[in-house]
Design a protein around this motif. Structure first.
Motif, PDB file in Angstrom:
ATOM      1  N   MET A  98      62.040  38.077  42.952  1.00 47.08           N
ATOM      2  CA  MET A  98      60.767  37.988  42.227  1.00 47.08           C
ATOM      3  C   MET A  98      60.908  38.673  40.879  1.00 47.08           C
ATOM      4  O   MET A  98      61.788  39.518  40.690  1.00 47.08           O
ATOM      5  N   ASP A  99      60.048  38.291  39.920  1.00 45.01           N
ATOM      6  CA  ASP A  99      60.040  38.941  38.620  1.00 45.01           C
ATOM      7  C   ASP A  99      58.598  39.264  38.224  1.00 45.01           C
ATOM      8  O   ASP A  99      57.657  39.017  38.994  1.00 45.01           O
ATOM      9  N   ILE A 100      58.418  39.820  37.025  1.00 48.20           N
ATOM     10  CA  ILE A 100      57.083  40.223  36.573  1.00 48.20           C
ATOM     11  C   ILE A 100      56.124  39.039  36.534  1.00 48.20           C
ATOM     12  O   ILE A 100      54.948  39.155  36.892  1.00 48.20           O
ATOM     13  N   LYS A 101      56.619  37.873  36.123  1.00 45.45           N
ATOM     14  CA  LYS A 101      55.757  36.690  36.063  1.00 45.45           C
ATOM     15  C   LYS A 101      55.222  36.338  37.447  1.00 45.45           C
ATOM     16  O   LYS A 101      54.044  35.981  37.612  1.00 45.45           O
ATOM     17  N   ASP A 102      56.087  36.451  38.473  1.00 48.07           N
ATOM     18  CA  ASP A 102      55.635  36.172  39.835  1.00 48.07           C
ATOM     19  C   ASP A 102      54.533  37.138  40.254  1.00 48.07           C
ATOM     20  O   ASP A 102      53.554  36.749  40.902  1.00 48.07           O
ATOM     21  N   LEU A 103      54.697  38.420  39.888  1.00 50.08           N
ATOM     22  CA  LEU A 103      53.681  39.419  40.230  1.00 50.08           C
ATOM     23  C   LEU A 103      52.364  39.124  39.512  1.00 50.08           C
ATOM     24  O   LEU A 103      51.282  39.303  40.083  1.00 50.08           O
ATOM     25  N   GLU A 104      52.449  38.674  38.252  1.00 49.81           N
ATOM     26  CA  GLU A 104      51.228  38.331  37.511  1.00 49.81           C
ATOM     27  C   GLU A 104      50.491  37.178  38.189  1.00 49.81           C
ATOM     28  O   GLU A 104      49.253  37.169  38.256  1.00 49.81           O
ATOM     29  N   ILE A 105      51.237  36.190  38.673  1.00 48.03           N
ATOM     30  CA  ILE A 105      50.626  35.054  39.359  1.00 48.03           C
ATOM     31  C   ILE A 105      49.957  35.519  40.657  1.00 48.03           C
ATOM     32  O   ILE A 105      48.818  35.136  40.964  1.00 48.03           O
ATOM     33  N   PHE A 106      50.647  36.366  41.411  1.00 49.19           N
ATOM     34  CA  PHE A 106      50.066  36.921  42.631  1.00 49.19           C
ATOM     35  C   PHE A 106      48.771  37.671  42.323  1.00 49.19           C
ATOM     36  O   PHE A 106      47.754  37.497  43.010  1.00 49.19           O
ATOM     37  N   LEU A 107      48.769  38.500  41.278  1.00 46.78           N
ATOM     38  CA  LEU A 107      47.577  39.275  40.917  1.00 46.78           C
ATOM     39  C   LEU A 107      46.430  38.369  40.504  1.00 46.78           C
ATOM     40  O   LEU A 107      45.267  38.634  40.833  1.00 46.78           O
ATOM     41  N   ALA A 108      46.735  37.292  39.786  1.00 46.14           N
ATOM     42  CA  ALA A 108      45.679  36.367  39.352  1.00 46.14           C
ATOM     43  C   ALA A 108      44.997  35.723  40.561  1.00 46.14           C
ATOM     44  O   ALA A 108      43.766  35.605  40.605  1.00 46.14           O
ATOM     45  N   ILE A 109      45.783  35.314  41.558  1.00 44.55           N
ATOM     46  CA  ILE A 109      45.194  34.712  42.762  1.00 44.55           C
ATOM     47  C   ILE A 109      44.366  35.747  43.520  1.00 44.55           C
ATOM     48  O   ILE A 109      43.257  35.467  43.984  1.00 44.55           O
ATOM     49  N   ALA A 110      44.904  36.967  43.630  1.00 41.23           N
ATOM     50  CA  ALA A 110      44.190  38.023  44.348  1.00 41.23           C
ATOM     51  C   ALA A 110      42.852  38.334  43.695  1.00 41.23           C
ATOM     52  O   ALA A 110      41.844  38.548  44.378  1.00 41.23           O
ATOM     53  N   HIS A 111      42.820  38.349  42.376  1.00 43.04           N
ATOM     54  CA  HIS A 111      41.584  38.682  41.669  1.00 43.04           C
ATOM     55  C   HIS A 111      40.599  37.506  41.637  1.00 43.04           C
ATOM     56  O   HIS A 111      39.393  37.697  41.748  1.00 43.04           O
ATOM     57  N   GLU A 112      41.128  36.285  41.473  1.00 41.85           N
ATOM     58  CA  GLU A 112      40.256  35.110  41.376  1.00 41.85           C
ATOM     59  C   GLU A 112      39.865  34.564  42.752  1.00 41.85           C
ATOM     60  O   GLU A 112      38.905  33.818  42.881  1.00 41.85           O
ATOM     61  N   LYS A 113      40.692  34.899  43.788  1.00 40.88           N
ATOM     62  CA  LYS A 113      40.490  34.380  45.148  1.00 40.88           C
ATOM     63  C   LYS A 113      40.534  32.858  45.184  1.00 40.88           C
ATOM     64  O   LYS A 113      39.881  32.202  46.015  1.00 40.88           O
ATOM     65  N   SER A 114      41.329  32.297  44.261  1.00 43.52           N
ATOM     66  CA  SER A 114      41.401  30.835  44.158  1.00 43.52           C
ATOM     67  C   SER A 114      42.641  30.448  43.373  1.00 43.52           C
ATOM     68  O   SER A 114      42.872  30.973  42.270  1.00 43.52           O
ATOM     69  N   ILE A 115      43.420  29.527  43.918  1.00 39.78           N
ATOM     70  CA  ILE A 115      44.585  29.019  43.187  1.00 39.78           C
ATOM     71  C   ILE A 115      44.125  28.204  41.983  1.00 39.78           C
ATOM     72  O   ILE A 115      44.710  28.282  40.901  1.00 39.78           O
ATOM     73  N   ALA A 116      43.061  27.423  42.145  1.00 38.81           N
ATOM     74  CA  ALA A 116      42.560  26.588  41.041  1.00 38.81           C
ATOM     75  C   ALA A 116      42.112  27.453  39.868  1.00 38.81           C
ATOM     76  O   ALA A 116      42.434  27.170  38.709  1.00 38.81           O
ATOM     77  N   LYS A 117      41.354  28.527  40.155  1.00 39.29           N
ATOM     78  CA  LYS A 117      40.891  29.409  39.080  1.00 39.29           C
ATOM     79  C   LYS A 117      42.053  30.166  38.449  1.00 39.29           C
ATOM     80  O   LYS A 117      42.088  30.371  37.234  1.00 39.29           O
ATOM     81  N   ALA A 118      43.011  30.577  39.275  1.00 39.10           N
ATOM     82  CA  ALA A 118      44.186  31.269  38.742  1.00 39.10           C
ATOM     83  C   ALA A 118      44.983  30.344  37.835  1.00 39.10           C
ATOM     84  O   ALA A 118      45.521  30.772  36.806  1.00 39.10           O
ATOM     85  N   SER A 119      45.062  29.070  38.193  1.00 38.64           N
ATOM     86  CA  SER A 119      45.823  28.113  37.374  1.00 38.64           C
ATOM     87  C   SER A 119      45.192  27.937  36.004  1.00 38.64           C
ATOM     88  O   SER A 119      45.883  27.833  34.989  1.00 38.64           O
ATOM     89  N   LYS A 120      43.844  27.924  35.949  1.00 39.33           N
ATOM     90  CA  LYS A 120      43.165  27.827  34.652  1.00 39.33           C
ATOM     91  C   LYS A 120      43.385  29.080  33.823  1.00 39.33           C
ATOM     92  O   LYS A 120      43.628  29.021  32.619  1.00 39.33           O
ATOM     93  N   ARG A 121      43.308  30.224  34.472  1.00 39.90           N
ATOM     94  CA  ARG A 121      43.501  31.496  33.773  1.00 39.90           C
ATOM     95  C   ARG A 121      44.899  31.624  33.207  1.00 39.90           C
ATOM     96  O   ARG A 121      45.094  32.151  32.097  1.00 39.90           O
ATOM     97  N   LEU A 122      45.898  31.117  33.938  1.00 40.06           N
ATOM     98  CA  LEU A 122      47.291  31.287  33.547  1.00 40.06           C
ATOM     99  C   LEU A 122      47.861  30.062  32.833  1.00 40.06           C
ATOM    100  O   LEU A 122      49.019  30.084  32.431  1.00 40.06           O
ATOM    101  N   TYR A 123      47.052  28.988  32.712  1.00 40.64           N
ATOM    102  CA  TYR A 123      47.525  27.755  32.090  1.00 40.64           C
ATOM    103  C   TYR A 123      48.756  27.218  32.828  1.00 40.64           C
ATOM    104  O   TYR A 123      49.769  26.850  32.225  1.00 40.64           O
ATOM    105  N   MET A 124      48.667  27.195  34.153  1.00 36.39           N
ATOM    106  CA  MET A 124      49.720  26.655  35.003  1.00 36.39           C
ATOM    107  C   MET A 124      49.113  25.603  35.918  1.00 36.39           C
ATOM    108  O   MET A 124      47.905  25.551  36.107  1.00 36.39           O
ATOM    109  N   THR A 125      49.973  24.774  36.518  1.00 35.83           N
ATOM    110  CA  THR A 125      49.480  23.806  37.498  1.00 35.83           C
ATOM    111  C   THR A 125      49.274  24.507  38.834  1.00 35.83           C
ATOM    112  O   THR A 125      50.003  25.461  39.168  1.00 35.83           O
ATOM    113  N   PRO A 126      48.311  24.061  39.639  1.00 34.78           N
ATOM    114  CA  PRO A 126      48.136  24.628  40.984  1.00 34.78           C
ATOM    115  C   PRO A 126      49.408  24.498  41.825  1.00 34.78           C
ATOM    116  O   PRO A 126      49.732  25.383  42.618  1.00 34.78           O
TER     117      PRO A 126
END
Length: 302
Positions: A1-29
Motif C-alpha cells: 500500500m502507499d499514501i494514495k491508497d490510505l487517502e482513498i481508504f480515508l475518503a470512503i471512511a469519512h463519506e461512508k460511500s464509494i460513490a461520494k468518495a469517487s466524486k471527492r477524489l475524481y476517480m471511478t468507483p
C-alpha cells in the motif's frame, strides 16, 4: 500500500460511500473498489461492511483508520515542511487558484509576472473552490486565489473583486421579462450549476432549502461554460456572474439579479499568517494588486 491508497481508504471512511468518495477524489468507483479489495487482501481482513447507512467500518477497519490518519498526517507534515523550506530557498511562487479567478485577473497578468520577474520560479494549479481551500489548509502552495470568506486569524486576506451572483436565462424563457427574481422562482426549473466542490453551488442550494424546496438540478459541472451553453440552448436555467457572462459574449440570454437577499461571489487572495512570505510571494501579491487597479481605472481591459 502507499499514501494514495490510505487517502482513498480515508475518503470512503469519512463519506461512508464509494460513490461520494469517487466524486471527492475524481476517480471511478471501480478504481476505488479495486484499492479497497487490495487493502483487504494485504491486511487479510474486511475493512468495510455495507449497510443501509452506507459503507461502515468493521472493528479491524476502525483500527486501520487510526493508523491511516496518523500516517497520512505525518507524511504530509514532512512533505509540506520540506516544500516550504525549498520554496523559501528557491524564491518560488506556488499558486493554487479556483477555476474562474485567472479569467478574472486575466491570463495576461500571469504572463506579465513571468516576463517581468524571470528569476522567480512560478507554478500554478487550478481546482474547484472548495478543493483549493482544503489543499491550502493542508499547506499545499504558498498563495491561493479562492472564493468566499476566510478566517483572518489564520490567513492574510486580500479582496480581489466581489460580483453579484445572478440568474441566467434564455431570452425566450418565461422569466426573461422580469427585472429581478427571487430564489422561489427557481422552484421546479431545470437547473444547470457548478458542482458541490464550488461555493456557488452551496450558496444557491442552501437558499433554496431555506425557502422550503429542493432545487431541480439536472446537471452539475466543473465550470460555467457548459451552464451557459445549456441556457443558450434553452435547456434550463443557471447562475453566473457578470464578468464570466461578458467574457463569453453570449447572445440570446439574459442576466437577472436576485432581489431577496445577498448573492455574492467574493474572490480573494490569501496567504497563511503562520508562514513567512518569501520575497517572491510579496512581489507577486503587489503585482496582482497593481494589475487589478489598472483594470479598475481602465488602463487594462479585461
Amino acid at each position: 500500500m502507499d499514501i494514495k491508497d490510505l487517502e482513498i481508504f480515508l475518503a470512503i471512511a469519512h463519506e461512508k460511500s464509494i460513490a461520494k468518495a469517487s466524486k471527492r477524489l475524481y476517480m471511478t468507483p471501480q478504481g476505488i473498489s479495486k484499492v479497497v479489495k487490495n487493502l483487504e487482501q494485504e491486511m487479510n481482513c474486511r475493512l468495510f461492511m455495507r449497510s443501509s447507512f452506507g459503507m461502515l467500518l468493521t472493528e479491524s477497519g476502525e483500527r486501520f483508520l487510526e493508523y491511516a490518519e496518523k500516517d497520512t498526517k505525518s507524511y504530509y507534515n514532512v512533505k509540506n515542511d520540506i516544500l516550504h523550506i525549498e520554496q523559501r530557498r528557491n524564491c518560488m511562487v506556488d499558486l493554487l487558484s479556483a477555476y474562474g479567478i485567472l479569467r478574472l485577473v486575466t491570463p495576461d497578468c500571469i504572463t506579465a509576472f513571468r516576463r517581468d520577474f524571470p528569476e522567480i520560479e512560478f507554478h500554478y494549479r487550478e481546482f474547484p473552490d472548495l478543493q483549493v481551500e482544503r489543499l491550502f489548509a493542508e499547506k499545499e502552495g504558498n498563495v491561493a486565489f479562492s472564493i468566499g470568506k476566510f478566517d483572518e486569524t489564520l490567513y492574510k486576506v486580500v479582496p480581489l473583486e466581489t460580483f453579484p451572483v445572478k440568474l441566467l436565462v434564455n431570452e425566450n424563457h418565461h422569466l426573461s421579462d422580469r427585472e429581478s427574481v427571487t430564489i422561489k422562482d427557481l422552484e421546479g426549473e431545470p437547473l444547470y450549476i457548478e458542482s458541490s466542490q464550488f461555493v456557488i453551488y452551496h450558496l444557491i442550494t442552501d437558499k433554496c432549502r431555506r425557502a422550503g424546496f429542493e432545487p431541480n438540478i439536472v446537471f452539475e459541472t466543473s465550470g460555467f461554460s457548459l451552464c451557459h451553453k445549456m441556457v443558450k440552448a434553452n435547456k434550463g436555467i443557471s447562475v453566473t456572474v457578470d464578468f464570466v457572462y461578458d467574457d463569453m459574449r453570449g447572445t440570446g440570454m439574459k442576466l437577472l439579479p436576485f432581489s431577496d437577499g445577498t448573492y455574492e461571489w467574493n474572490a480573494c487572495m490569501i496567504t497563511r499568517r503562520e508562514e513567512y512570505a518569501n520575497e517572491a510571494v510579496q512581489i507577486f501579491l503587489r503585482h496582482i494588486e497593481d494589475w487589478l487597479e489598472k483594470i479598475r481605472i481602465g488602463e487594462i481591459i479585461r
